[in-house]
Design an enzyme around this catalytic site. Structure first.
Site, mmCIF file in Angstrom:
data_model
loop_
_atom_site.group_PDB
_atom_site.id
_atom_site.type_symbol
_atom_site.label_atom_id
_atom_site.label_comp_id
_atom_site.label_asym_id
_atom_site.label_seq_id
_atom_site.Cartn_x
_atom_site.Cartn_y
_atom_site.Cartn_z
ATOM 1 N N ARG A 105 0.882 -1.188 0.000
ATOM 2 C CA ARG A 105 0.000 0.000 0.000
ATOM 3 C C ARG A 105 0.910 1.225 0.000
ATOM 4 O O ARG A 105 1.682 1.421 0.942
ATOM 5 C CB ARG A 105 -0.903 -0.006 1.226
ATOM 6 C CG ARG A 105 -1.542 1.343 1.465
ATOM 7 C CD ARG A 105 -2.662 1.311 2.454
ATOM 8 N NE ARG A 105 -3.812 0.630 1.893
ATOM 9 C CZ ARG A 105 -5.040 0.703 2.405
ATOM 10 N NH1 ARG A 105 -5.270 1.416 3.491
ATOM 11 N NH2 ARG A 105 -6.049 0.055 1.834
ATOM 12 N N HIS A 132 -7.099 0.801 -6.598
ATOM 13 C CA HIS A 132 -7.349 -0.100 -5.463
ATOM 14 C C HIS A 132 -8.053 -1.358 -6.008
ATOM 15 O O HIS A 132 -9.233 -1.581 -5.751
ATOM 16 C CB HIS A 132 -8.214 0.619 -4.438
ATOM 17 C CG HIS A 132 -8.192 0.021 -3.063
ATOM 18 N ND1 HIS A 132 -7.463 -1.103 -2.731
ATOM 19 C CD2 HIS A 132 -8.833 0.395 -1.917
ATOM 20 C CE1 HIS A 132 -7.660 -1.382 -1.449
ATOM 21 N NE2 HIS A 132 -8.475 -0.496 -0.933
ATOM 22 N N GLN A 135 -10.042 -3.862 -3.737
ATOM 23 C CA GLN A 135 -11.317 -3.314 -3.282
ATOM 24 C C GLN A 135 -12.387 -3.516 -4.357
ATOM 25 O O GLN A 135 -13.486 -3.999 -4.080
ATOM 26 C CB GLN A 135 -11.146 -1.814 -2.979
ATOM 27 C CG GLN A 135 -12.411 -1.161 -2.469
ATOM 28 C CD GLN A 135 -12.793 -1.657 -1.084
ATOM 29 O OE1 GLN A 135 -11.999 -1.592 -0.167
ATOM 30 N NE2 GLN A 135 -14.006 -2.158 -0.931
ATOM 31 N N ASP A 226 -17.164 6.917 -1.405
ATOM 32 C CA ASP A 226 -15.885 6.813 -0.708
ATOM 33 C C ASP A 226 -15.644 8.180 -0.080
ATOM 34 O O ASP A 226 -16.334 9.161 -0.409
ATOM 35 C CB ASP A 226 -14.783 6.449 -1.736
ATOM 36 C CG ASP A 226 -13.400 6.258 -1.102
ATOM 37 O OD1 ASP A 226 -13.300 6.174 0.144
ATOM 38 O OD2 ASP A 226 -12.408 6.206 -1.865
ATOM 39 N N CYS A 266 -16.370 1.672 0.446
ATOM 40 C CA CYS A 266 -15.181 0.844 0.672
ATOM 41 C C CYS A 266 -14.701 0.927 2.119
ATOM 42 O O CYS A 266 -13.977 0.050 2.582
ATOM 43 C CB CYS A 266 -14.059 1.254 -0.284
ATOM 44 S SG CYS A 266 -13.593 2.990 -0.126
ATOM 45 N N ARG A 294 -13.603 -8.552 1.347
ATOM 46 C CA ARG A 294 -12.195 -8.265 1.066
ATOM 47 C C ARG A 294 -11.349 -9.501 1.390
ATOM 48 O O ARG A 294 -10.447 -9.865 0.647
ATOM 49 C CB ARG A 294 -11.705 -7.062 1.897
ATOM 50 C CG ARG A 294 -12.207 -5.704 1.461
ATOM 51 C CD ARG A 294 -11.601 -5.267 0.152
ATOM 52 N NE ARG A 294 -10.154 -5.226 0.180
ATOM 53 C CZ ARG A 294 -9.404 -4.238 0.695
ATOM 54 N NH1 ARG A 294 -9.990 -3.174 1.199
ATOM 55 N NH2 ARG A 294 -8.081 -4.293 0.660
HETATM 56 N N1 NVA Z 1 -9.844 6.697 -1.536
HETATM 57 C C1 NVA Z 1 -9.504 6.274 -0.207
HETATM 58 C C2 NVA Z 1 -9.739 4.805 -0.063
HETATM 59 C C3 NVA Z 1 -9.511 4.266 1.324
HETATM 60 C C4 NVA Z 1 -9.677 2.775 1.374
HETATM 61 C C5 NVA Z 1 -8.058 6.618 0.086
HETATM 62 O O1 NVA Z 1 -7.219 6.463 -0.808
HETATM 63 O O2 NVA Z 1 -7.769 7.059 1.198
HETATM 64 N N1 CP Z 2 -11.136 -0.185 2.222
HETATM 65 C C1 CP Z 2 -9.874 -0.232 2.689
HETATM 66 O O1 CP Z 2 -8.923 -0.446 1.939
HETATM 67 O O2 CP Z 2 -9.763 -0.084 4.030
HETATM 68 P P1 CP Z 2 -8.402 0.154 4.825
HETATM 69 O O3 CP Z 2 -7.878 1.489 4.403
HETATM 70 O O4 CP Z 2 -8.795 0.136 6.265
HETATM 71 O O5 CP Z 2 -7.451 -0.945 4.481
#
Ligand code: NVA
Ligand code: CP
Length: 320
Positions: A105, A132, A135, A226, A266, A294
């Site tokens: 990540r 993502h 997701q 989101d 998400c 997930r």
């Molecule tokens: N768009 C959000 C998704 C979190 C799972 C982010 O990147 O923070």
């Molecule tokens: N939806 C998602 O990726 O959640 P986290 O940021 O908690 O991993």
């Protein structure tokens, strides 16, 4: 066994790969419900690199590996200093000698493609600023549970920012014959660079852009949202809070969707901003099934990728 070696982008997956992943994920979920044990990844290790916080991604990958008989190692942002203490390509080379898969990540998507370009083991994108994919795959698994496996002709409406999650969903919807609508304020739509790549990866993509979330919601099968402020955008908070104010899933939007429409997010959700309590906790919500999925979905990905033999690195292009 899926053809793709990595899961960096949805476009890495062929139609057959997608079908196999959904089938295996549903099977693993059913087997877990029956308390059947599947330990095909015994002895395997997944390295999990995080430059950003996480609840779902971290826990679902770690528990998923445990359930499959393997283990996962969490590498915190400060621990390895990806690209700072050590070049990303060197991290990929070193980890390839120890572990059987790398989940990452990151902020820059390039960091994930660099890892994949130098890794001898599969690399899985656990979210970048660009996409993502895990997701989006879990979201479609959830929609399949609600509407059946054939989602062709359905309408999936994303309310809010044309962000990483929206990009992965747009391509996946395009691949599956689902119309993808985005209701976004001007300047926050899916950009042309992405759309060009998306149309290459999903030539059948039906993308509809709206500014008014009410118009976009009309007749939708899925209402999805989101956060307005993704990780890394905290400095734009004040501005975004004003710009996105009316991009909220609530009972009004839900009343415009189809009677059997489902609501997804998400997570993490900022209740009262992009989604109301009513919508999140009401009868149309599939939000917590989605979060659970997930794990099932990623177990399928792990099972299908981590049993592949190590291979010489191949340059990884920035897909869509
Ligand atoms: N768009 C959000 C998704 C979190 C799972 C982010 O990147 O923070
Ligand atoms: N939806 C998602 O990726 O959640 P986290 O940021 O908690 O991993």
């Amino acid at each position: 066994m899926v053809d793709s070696f990595h899961l960096v982008s949805i476009s890495d997956l062929s139609d057959a790969d997608l079908a196999e992943i959904f089938e295996v994920a549903a099977d693993l979920k059913a087997r877990l419900r029956r308390n059947e044990v599947c330990t095909s990844l015994a002895g395997k290790t997944l390295a999990m690199i995080f430059e950003k916080p996480s609840l779902r991604t971290r826990v679902s990958f770690e528990v998923g590996m445990n359930q499959l008989g393997g283990r996962a190692i969490y590498l915190a942002p400060n621990e390895i200093g990806l690209g700072k203490r050590e070049a990303t390509r060197d991290v990929a080379r070193v980890l390839s000698g120890y572990v059987d898969g790398i989940m990452a990540r990151t902020f820059a998507h390039q960091t994930i493609t660099d890892l994949a370009s130098y890794s001898r083991v599969p690399v899985i994108n656990g979210l970048s600023d660009w996409s993502h994919p895990c997701q989006a795959l879990a979201d479609v698994m959830t929609a399949r549970e609600a509407f059946g496996a054939d989602l062709k002709g359905r309408t999936w409406t994303f309310i809010g920012d044309g962000n990483n999650v929206a990009r992965s969903l747009a391509i996946l919807c395009g691949r599956l014959g689902i119309t993808f609508r985005l209701a976004a304020p001007k300047g926050y739509e899916l950009d042309d660079t992405f759309l060009t790549k998306a149309r290459k990866a999903a030539p059948e993509l039906k993308y509809e852009l709206y500014e008014d979330p009410r118009e976009a919601s009309r007749g939708s099968d899925v209402l999805y949202t989101d956060t307005w402020i993704s990780m890394g955008q905290e400095g734009e908070r004040e501005e975004r809070m004003k710009i996105f104010k009316s991009y909220q899933i609530n009972s009004e939007l839900l009343s415009l969707a189809t009677p059997e429409a489902i609501v997804m997010h998400c997570l993490p959700a900022y209740r009262g901003l992009e989604i109301t309590d009513d919508a999140m906790d009401g009868p149309h919500s599939r939000v917590f099934d989605e979060a659970e999925n997930r794990m099932h979905l990623q177990k399928a990905v792990l099972l299908l990728l981590l049993q592949k033999p190590r291979r010489d690195p191949v340059p990884c292009a920035e897909g869509a």
